[in-house]
Design a protein around this motif. Structure first.
Motif, mmCIF file in Angstrom:
data_model
loop_
_atom_site.group_PDB
_atom_site.id
_atom_site.type_symbol
_atom_site.label_atom_id
_atom_site.label_comp_id
_atom_site.label_asym_id
_atom_site.label_seq_id
_atom_site.Cartn_x
_atom_site.Cartn_y
_atom_site.Cartn_z
ATOM 1 N N LEU A 168 0.824 -1.208 0.000
ATOM 2 C CA LEU A 168 0.000 0.000 0.000
ATOM 3 C C LEU A 168 0.858 1.258 0.000
ATOM 4 O O LEU A 168 0.548 2.231 -0.697
ATOM 5 C CB LEU A 168 -0.930 -0.009 1.217
ATOM 6 C CG LEU A 168 -1.886 1.176 1.361
ATOM 7 C CD1 LEU A 168 -2.778 1.280 0.136
ATOM 8 C CD2 LEU A 168 -2.727 1.032 2.622
ATOM 9 N N SER A 169 1.951 1.261 0.760
ATOM 10 C CA SER A 169 2.822 2.435 0.793
ATOM 11 C C SER A 169 3.461 2.676 -0.573
ATOM 12 O O SER A 169 3.617 3.823 -1.000
ATOM 13 C CB SER A 169 3.900 2.250 1.861
ATOM 14 O OG SER A 169 4.721 1.132 1.553
ATOM 15 N N ARG A 170 3.804 1.601 -1.286
ATOM 16 C CA ARG A 170 4.338 1.756 -2.645
ATOM 17 C C ARG A 170 3.303 2.381 -3.557
ATOM 18 O O ARG A 170 3.604 3.269 -4.363
ATOM 19 C CB ARG A 170 4.765 0.400 -3.194
ATOM 20 C CG ARG A 170 6.085 -0.118 -2.669
ATOM 21 C CD ARG A 170 6.371 -1.488 -3.254
ATOM 22 N NE ARG A 170 6.165 -1.491 -4.688
ATOM 23 C CZ ARG A 170 5.819 -2.568 -5.387
ATOM 24 N NH1 ARG A 170 5.616 -3.715 -4.774
ATOM 25 N NH2 ARG A 170 5.668 -2.493 -6.690
ATOM 26 N N ALA A 171 2.075 1.913 -3.445
ATOM 27 C CA ALA A 171 1.011 2.449 -4.286
ATOM 28 C C ALA A 171 0.758 3.917 -3.985
ATOM 29 O O ALA A 171 0.544 4.729 -4.898
ATOM 30 C CB ALA A 171 -0.268 1.640 -4.095
ATOM 31 N N LEU A 172 0.778 4.292 -2.719
ATOM 32 C CA LEU A 172 0.569 5.690 -2.351
ATOM 33 C C LEU A 172 1.678 6.570 -2.906
ATOM 34 O O LEU A 172 1.425 7.679 -3.399
ATOM 35 C CB LEU A 172 0.499 5.823 -0.822
ATOM 36 C CG LEU A 172 -0.702 5.180 -0.132
ATOM 37 C CD1 LEU A 172 -0.574 5.298 1.376
ATOM 38 C CD2 LEU A 172 -1.990 5.827 -0.604
ATOM 39 N N TYR A 173 2.911 6.075 -2.832
ATOM 40 C CA TYR A 173 4.029 6.865 -3.347
ATOM 41 C C TYR A 173 3.965 6.995 -4.863
ATOM 42 O O TYR A 173 4.097 8.092 -5.414
ATOM 43 C CB TYR A 173 5.350 6.223 -2.921
ATOM 44 C CG TYR A 173 6.550 6.786 -3.644
ATOM 45 C CD1 TYR A 173 7.014 8.067 -3.364
ATOM 46 C CD2 TYR A 173 7.199 6.040 -4.623
ATOM 47 C CE1 TYR A 173 8.103 8.592 -4.042
ATOM 48 C CE2 TYR A 173 8.287 6.559 -5.303
ATOM 49 C CZ TYR A 173 8.730 7.838 -5.005
ATOM 50 O OH TYR A 173 9.798 8.353 -5.691
ATOM 51 N N GLU A 174 3.744 5.883 -5.566
ATOM 52 C CA GLU A 174 3.762 5.922 -7.027
ATOM 53 C C GLU A 174 2.554 6.664 -7.603
ATOM 54 O O GLU A 174 2.602 7.116 -8.745
ATOM 55 C CB GLU A 174 3.827 4.501 -7.582
ATOM 56 C CG GLU A 174 5.140 3.801 -7.266
ATOM 57 C CD GLU A 174 5.259 2.442 -7.922
ATOM 58 O OE1 GLU A 174 4.525 2.197 -8.905
ATOM 59 O OE2 GLU A 174 6.084 1.615 -7.461
ATOM 60 N N SER A 175 1.488 6.789 -6.824
ATOM 61 C CA SER A 175 0.336 7.559 -7.313
ATOM 62 C C SER A 175 0.650 9.043 -7.433
ATOM 63 O O SER A 175 -0.045 9.773 -8.145
ATOM 64 C CB SER A 175 -0.865 7.361 -6.389
ATOM 65 O OG SER A 175 -0.624 7.940 -5.114
ATOM 66 N N THR A 176 1.686 9.499 -6.734
ATOM 67 C CA THR A 176 2.071 10.917 -6.801
ATOM 68 C C THR A 176 3.054 11.204 -7.929
ATOM 69 O O THR A 176 3.346 12.369 -8.198
ATOM 70 C CB THR A 176 2.707 11.351 -5.472
ATOM 71 O OG1 THR A 176 3.914 10.592 -5.246
ATOM 72 C CG2 THR A 176 1.753 11.108 -4.305
ATOM 73 N N LEU A 177 3.572 10.165 -8.589
ATOM 74 C CA LEU A 177 4.548 10.371 -9.656
ATOM 75 C C LEU A 177 3.852 10.774 -10.950
ATOM 76 O O LEU A 177 2.692 10.419 -11.182
ATOM 77 C CB LEU A 177 5.352 9.086 -9.888
ATOM 78 C CG LEU A 177 6.195 8.581 -8.716
ATOM 79 C CD1 LEU A 177 6.865 7.260 -9.075
ATOM 80 C CD2 LEU A 177 7.235 9.610 -8.300
ATOM 81 N N PRO A 178 4.547 11.501 -11.805
ATOM 82 C CA PRO A 178 3.952 11.846 -13.111
ATOM 83 C C PRO A 178 3.888 10.629 -14.015
ATOM 84 O O PRO A 178 4.663 9.675 -13.870
ATOM 85 C CB PRO A 178 4.911 12.911 -13.666
ATOM 86 C CG PRO A 178 6.219 12.619 -13.005
ATOM 87 C CD PRO A 178 5.878 12.103 -11.626
ATOM 88 N N SER A 179 2.971 10.669 -14.963
ATOM 89 C CA SER A 179 2.800 9.561 -15.894
ATOM 90 C C SER A 179 3.875 9.603 -16.974
ATOM 91 O O SER A 179 4.337 10.679 -17.366
ATOM 92 C CB SER A 179 1.417 9.606 -16.542
ATOM 93 O OG SER A 179 0.409 9.519 -15.560
#
Length: 744
Positions: A485-496
């Motif tokens: 879940l922490s990985r998903a939260l972090y990667e959701s903030t990255l640009p596409s």
């Protein structure tokens, strides 16, 4: 509650949902509809709170049984569309022994799994998808659909690049394709192939730079031939790669853009809209050209003429104007190009991306090459005449005397400016771009971290319970679920990451233009481009693995419109090099008058075309000498352009024929593809129903072939006469041959 984030369960894609507090009821209904659509579509889905109380992350997983259905469906579509496919062992993906074949046994890579699930979710209903896409008004609450990085592979990938700084390859290309898809694998194959090919012009560029031969006809010819050869070589290379990866003809099975489904436009209207955008594009291009030309001459004025108050600060005026106006104009045009492409309403993403690419490349090329063009064709040849005209005009306006240089009339403009510009473009700018590309994401990350901490303190990370029907999963801090879940939260903030890699391809194509168009001015340009690309591959890998979301895999068979752009630059290489050599190449260091001689003087006058027009314009009076000078210059340029174009056509046709014979016909990829196609057809024919064939034979009373062969003559009609039967039983050929031998 099932552990949907458990490692064994797996997460294929994640849907980021925006929570609109001002319209909380509509958001709740949309979120419930999203979960219902996913569940009814055969997928598992569960929501978790995002990094703030304004976002929910929906984790989606595809069961293995349904994934097998998607694989089989795609394989059937590929077969019907003529794409290379491997033989299917049996019906419904069962082995001859009846055992079910899992996706792992069919070598289904992670990128293929992600692509199948993502395509199923985001494709339109007519293409068999769920139609869940951020660009559809019905799903306005969806921010994006993305997937998680494979951190283990990313670390190995970066380590492979870092362990050998002079290599042009890291891990095998099949591994890159398995994790990022065909489009990214093809990009890295292209940049590696292009970088290795640069070793050829870099080698003879160093030789010509050492011997000090500017505007060398030999170097220009070799560069132009290399440009043609590389483009034609890559044309065959990408076809072989497409066959190897089984994506040859992938455009035939490309999904329809969801934007097109709801606003369908006939093909003839689309063509009219494409033509309607041409005047607007040309208008923007003309505006940019005028702006950059004005900044160019303002820079010359501030550097060579102005000596008034604030001279130190005034000299920065052109740079400031360029930094303010040009990027904003380009950004505005790019947004207009996107709107035009959307207005054209292309059916597929490939044609949409091609339309945007060709529109934006016009601006990119103008920014990259216009300054060099002005310097080479205006500033250098006509510099002295322009200075004298400017001096006479300023002299007629006495008010300028106090701010102009005393020795301005003796100003001499030479060709070293071209070399300085080429050095800036091929060395300085690339260093700055490298530092920016690596350092800027870290600065953005720090800013997001600070702003996120401030928001957490203000909002306490609260989420409305009504939006999340699934209970919140409480797990130990070090559990795999919380780590996931922490990985998903972090990667959701990255640009596409752009799926078509337009920015990365644009950088390489612009660099290719510098090498093949202008390196005759600065022969070391290919060498610096080679060094830059060795670093560029590592920058791209590091950026994708650490600073951007995992790219959504896509099937692609070509680099698309960039191949056409490369071919155009190859033609431009022949033309520009011919003009530069024909007008500026020294035939000897000095002539009798102490002036530099030139390679061509088509009219056999005492001066070259450039010298003639420069001298004619130096008196700042338009007369017959000026007309004759311009006529001679126009004739010279026209002959050079036409001759270079015809030579390019001949050389390209010859090289295309040779390369296709050597690289394509009889290659391992082609032979393997033909064998696989034949095998697939044999499996298909063997799978036809024998019962249906037998029934057809009975209906038409057609005996089996084995029965026909076992009884010679039994296939003849029963009502045949004895004469007919005798005809078939008696052979007189042997007797005729014996008779002829006796007569001899």
């Amino acid at each position: 509650m099932p552990g949907i984030l458990d490692v064994d369960a797996g997460v294929d894609v994640i849907i980021s949902v925006l929570v609109r507090k001002e319209d909380i009821l509509q958001t709740q209904e949309g979120y419930a509809l999203l979960l219902k659509t996913l569940h009814n579509g055969g997928l598992r889905a569960v929501g978790r709170r995002g990094e703030s109380d304004e976002k929910i992350l929906v984790f989606v997983s595809c069961p293995e049984a349904f994934l097998q259905f998607l694989v089989q469906k795609e394989r059937k579509t590929d077969f019907l569309s003529g794409l290379p496919v491997t033989p299917i062992p049996g019906k419904n993906n069962f082995s001859p022994s009846g055992r079910n074949i899992s996706p792992s046994e069919r070598n289904l890579s992670p990128s293929e799994r992600i692509r199948l699930v993502h395509s199923y979710i985001t494709s339109a209903h007519p293409d068999g998808g769920l139609g869940i896409h951020p660009d559809i008004p019905r799903w306005g609450l969806i921010e994006s659909v993305f997937c998680l990085h494979d951190r283990v592979f990313n670390d190995l990938w970066i380590h492979a690049w870092a362990s050998n700084w002079l290599s042009t390859a890291s891990v095998p290309q099949e591994q890159i394709r398995a994790h990022f898809g065909d489009a990214f694998a093809l990009y890295f194959i292209f940049i590696q192939s292009y970088t290795r090919a640069l070793a050829v012009p870099a080698a003879f560029g160093v030789v010509f730079w050492v011997i000090g031969a500017p505007y060398s006809p030999t170097y220009s010819l070799l560069t132009s031939v290399w440009a043609i050869g590389f483009v034609e070589w890559w044309r065959i290379k990408e076809r072989r790669v497409a066959l190897k990866y089984g994506v040859r003809g992938a455009t035939k099975v490309e999904k329809t853009r969801v934007q097109n489904i709801y606003r369908d436009v006939p093909a003839w209207k689309r063509e009219i809209r494409i033509l309607a955008s041409v005047p607007v594009i040309l208008g923007f291009a003309a505006l940019l050209a005028v702006l950059m030309t004005g900044i160019f001459f303002l820079e010359e004025f501030c550097e060579h003429f102005y000596t008034g108050p604030g001279q130190t600060y005034i000299s920065y005026t052109p740079t400031i104007l360029y930094a303010i106006l040009v990027p904003h104009l380009i950004s505005f045009f790019q947004s207009c190009a996107e709107r035009f492409a959307s207005w054209e309403n292309h059916t597929h993403h490939s044609t949409h991306d091609a339309s945007v690419t060709l529109k934006t490349f016009i601006f990119t090329a103008l920014v990259a090459y216009l300054s060099l063009t002005l310097t080479a064709l205006v500033y250098v040849p006509f510099g002295d005449a322009m200075v004298k005209i400017a001096m006479e005009w300023f002299g007629a306006n006495g008010s300028f005397d106090s701010i102009l240089s005393e020795g301005r009339a003796e100003l001499k403009l030479d060709r070293s400016r071209l070399e300085e510009q080429m050095f800036a473009y091929t060395v300085t700018n690339q260093i700055v771009d490298s530092v920016t590309e690596i350092g800027w994401p870290y600065a953005i990350k720090v800013w997001h971290s600070i702003s996120g901490s401030i928001r957490k303190k203000e909002n306490n990370n609260l989420l409305t319970d009504d939006l999340c029907e699934s209970p919140i999963m409480e797990s130990p801090p070090d559990s795999p679920i919380n780590s996931h879940l922490s990985r998903a939260l972090y990667e959701s903030t990255l640009p596409s990451t752009p799926s078509n890699l337009s920015t990365d391809y644009s950088e390489m194509v612009i660099q290719f233009g510098y090498v093949v168009l202008w390196s005759t001015i600065f022969p070391l340009a290919p060498l610096f481009a080679l060094f830059n690309n060795i670093l560029e591959m590592r920058k791209d890998a590091f950026r994708i693995a650490n600073h951007e979301r995992r790219p959504i895999p896509e099937r692609t068979e070509s680099i698309g419109p960039w191949l056409n752009v490369l071919e155009f630059l190859g033609w431009g290489s022949a033309v520009v090099n011919a003009v530069l050599v024909g007008l500026f190449c020294p035939n000897s260091h000095t002539d009798e008058g102490g002036k530099c001689g030139y390679l061509f003087d088509l009219t056999r006058d005492t001066g070259t075309p450039i010298e003639t027009i420069s001298l004619a314009l130096s008196d700042a009076v338009w007369d017959s000498a000026d007309v004759a000078a311009w006529r001679e210059l126009g004739l010279t340029v026209m002959i050079l352009v036409l001759g270079a174009s015809q030579a390019w056509v001949v050389v390209r046709s010859l090289m295309r024929h040779i390369i296709e014979k050597v690289m394509w016909e009889g290659s391992a990829e082609v032979e393997k593809w033909r064998k696989e196609v034949k095998k697939v057809k044999e499996v298909f024919l063997d799978g036809l129903s024998d019962e249906g064939i037998s029934e057809e034979r009975k209906r038409k009373s057609i005996p089996a072939r084995s029965e026909m062969c076992s009884q010679p003559g039994s296939y003849l009609p029963s009502e045949s006469s004895d004469l007919t039967v005798t005809f078939w039983e008696y052979d007189e050929g042997l007797e005729e041959i014996r008779r002829l031998r006796k007569e001899e």
